[in-house]
Design a protein around this motif. Sequence first.
Motif, PDB file in Angstrom:
ATOM      1  N   LYS A  25       1.068  -1.277  -0.114  1.00 13.77           N
ATOM      2  CA  LYS A  25      -0.077  -0.199  -0.085  1.00 13.77           C
ATOM      3  C   LYS A  25       1.243   1.285   0.235  1.00 13.77           C
ATOM      4  CE  LYS A  25      -3.648  -0.037   2.709  1.00 13.77           C
ATOM      5  NZ  LYS A  25      -4.675  -0.527   1.848  1.00 13.77           N
ATOM      6  N   ASP A  26       2.440   1.134   0.099  1.00 17.05           N
ATOM      7  CA  ASP A  26       2.850   2.192   0.074  1.00 17.05           C
ATOM      8  C   ASP A  26       3.426   3.063  -0.817  1.00 17.05           C
ATOM      9  OD1 ASP A  26       5.352   4.305   0.842  1.00 17.05           O
ATOM     10  OD2 ASP A  26       5.573   3.259   2.426  1.00 17.05           O
ATOM     11  N   LYS A  27       3.288   3.890  -1.290  1.00 20.19           N
ATOM     12  CA  LYS A  27       3.380   4.323  -2.168  1.00 20.19           C
ATOM     13  C   LYS A  27       5.184   4.351  -3.285  1.00 20.19           C
ATOM     14  CE  LYS A  27       3.192   9.254  -1.315  1.00 20.19           C
ATOM     15  NZ  LYS A  27       2.041  10.429  -1.386  1.00 20.19           N
ATOM     16  N   ASN A  28       5.929   4.201  -2.328  1.00 16.98           N
ATOM     17  CA  ASN A  28       7.314   4.674  -2.036  1.00 16.98           C
ATOM     18  C   ASN A  28       8.162   3.619  -2.572  1.00 16.98           C
ATOM     19  OD1 ASN A  28       7.460   7.659  -1.728  1.00 16.98           O
ATOM     20  ND2 ASN A  28       6.562   6.757   0.898  1.00 16.98           N
ATOM     21  N   TYR A  29       7.636   1.844  -2.532  1.00 17.54           N
ATOM     22  CA  TYR A  29       7.514   1.237  -2.748  1.00 17.54           C
ATOM     23  C   TYR A  29       7.684   0.474  -3.339  1.00 17.54           C
ATOM     24  CZ  TYR A  29      10.438   2.240   1.435  1.00 17.54           C
ATOM     25  OH  TYR A  29      11.110   2.929   1.706  1.00 17.54           O
ATOM     26  N   SER A  30       7.826  -0.604  -4.289  1.00 20.52           N
ATOM     27  CA  SER A  30       7.421  -1.496  -5.422  1.00 20.52           C
ATOM     28  C   SER A  30       8.093  -3.178  -5.282  1.00 20.52           C
ATOM     29  CB  SER A  30       7.804  -1.166  -7.189  1.00 20.52           C
ATOM     30  OG  SER A  30       7.648  -2.479  -7.835  1.00 20.52           O
ATOM     31  N   VAL A  31       7.482  -3.707  -4.116  1.00 20.00           N
ATOM     32  CA  VAL A  31       7.642  -5.586  -3.866  1.00 20.00           C
ATOM     33  C   VAL A  31       7.566  -5.970  -5.642  1.00 20.00           C
ATOM     34  CG1 VAL A  31       7.378  -6.997  -2.535  1.00 20.00           C
ATOM     35  CG2 VAL A  31       6.734  -4.908  -1.419  1.00 20.00           C
ATOM     36  N   GLU A  32       9.082  -6.346  -5.337  1.00 18.30           N
ATOM     37  CA  GLU A  32       8.890  -7.662  -6.517  1.00 18.30           C
ATOM     38  C   GLU A  32       9.703  -8.493  -6.496  1.00 18.30           C
ATOM     39  OE1 GLU A  32      10.361  -4.904 -10.539  1.00 18.30           O
ATOM     40  OE2 GLU A  32       9.233  -3.301  -9.514  1.00 18.30           O
ATOM     41  N   HIS A  33       9.626  -9.272  -5.405  1.00 22.19           N
ATOM     42  CA  HIS A  33      10.781 -10.408  -5.291  1.00 22.19           C
ATOM     43  C   HIS A  33      10.109 -10.652  -3.726  1.00 22.19           C
ATOM     44  CE1 HIS A  33      13.432 -13.237  -6.718  1.00 22.19           C
ATOM     45  NE2 HIS A  33      13.792 -13.645  -5.590  1.00 22.19           N
ATOM     46  N   LEU A  34       9.986 -11.844  -3.255  1.00 18.99           N
ATOM     47  CA  LEU A  34       9.675 -12.533  -1.726  1.00 18.99           C
ATOM     48  C   LEU A  34      11.506 -12.851  -1.624  1.00 18.99           C
ATOM     49  CD1 LEU A  34       6.859 -13.125  -1.627  1.00 18.99           C
ATOM     50  CD2 LEU A  34       7.808 -11.175  -0.963  1.00 18.99           C
ATOM     51  N   LEU A  35      11.921 -13.419  -1.049  1.00 17.70           N
ATOM     52  CA  LEU A  35      13.361 -14.178  -0.455  1.00 17.70           C
ATOM     53  C   LEU A  35      12.779 -15.125   1.097  1.00 17.70           C
ATOM     54  CD1 LEU A  35      16.013 -15.237  -1.722  1.00 17.70           C
ATOM     55  CD2 LEU A  35      16.860 -13.306  -0.179  1.00 17.70           C
TER      56      LEU A  35
END
Length: 241
Positions: A25-35
């Motif tokens: 929901k944070d407009k500053n981050y683009s989460v594109e991978h989980l480790l």
Amino acid sequence: MNKLKTYFNWSTGKDSALVLYHLMKDKNYSVEHLLTSVNAQHNRVSMHGLRRELLELQLNEIDLPYSTIELPEQPLMQEYEMLMEQEVLSLQQRGFTHAAFGDIFLEDLRTYREQQLSALNIQSVFPLWKRDTKELLTEFIDLGFKSVLVCIKADLLDQEFAGRIIDADFIKDLPSNVDICGENGEFHTFCFDGPVFKNPIPFEIGEKVYREYQTPKTDADSCSSEPLKSNSGFWFCDLLP
């Protein structure tokens, strides 16, 4: 504004789920991978003891790209750090600039993560940092998340806590010397439902197993995916897909 390309260190537990919810929901981050770190010998998530099959079911319901760090049974810190560095460098070469974690108040652990990643030009992000843990767990429940305890420290919690669902009764029953979010490594969870999943993850409660682990060379981490500390005993509740 361009969002910061971020990978998230996914532990399978409640704090990870809540962090991912906020990051999405944070407009500053683009989460594109989980480790996620996995014990390759037993095909289980490190520390949590969760079967790889349930991790994969969980990740499929989140629907983000992911990878695992395949660790030996009880890795030395040098081994762990080498394998982690290899994976982080691969992510960095693909344009990732930030790594997010679910840590709340362990200063030494935060410092360790920041030092390790800054050397690889990755900036660490801690969305839950210094938040009140009772408020966090209440928020977690109110948002509709559901999780079950899969690992507990035997010297702090009775065997019956393994396999319990986190709810209001769980909060009431926790001993006063145990952090309500288990931030000191008192317990670990498997999150199986909530707003970050397309569908709930089905599972059945299996057997409970007691195990002890040896002290690693460093004190860097006591509550997440790094090698275990102290000759502590743990109760694991096996969950079946």
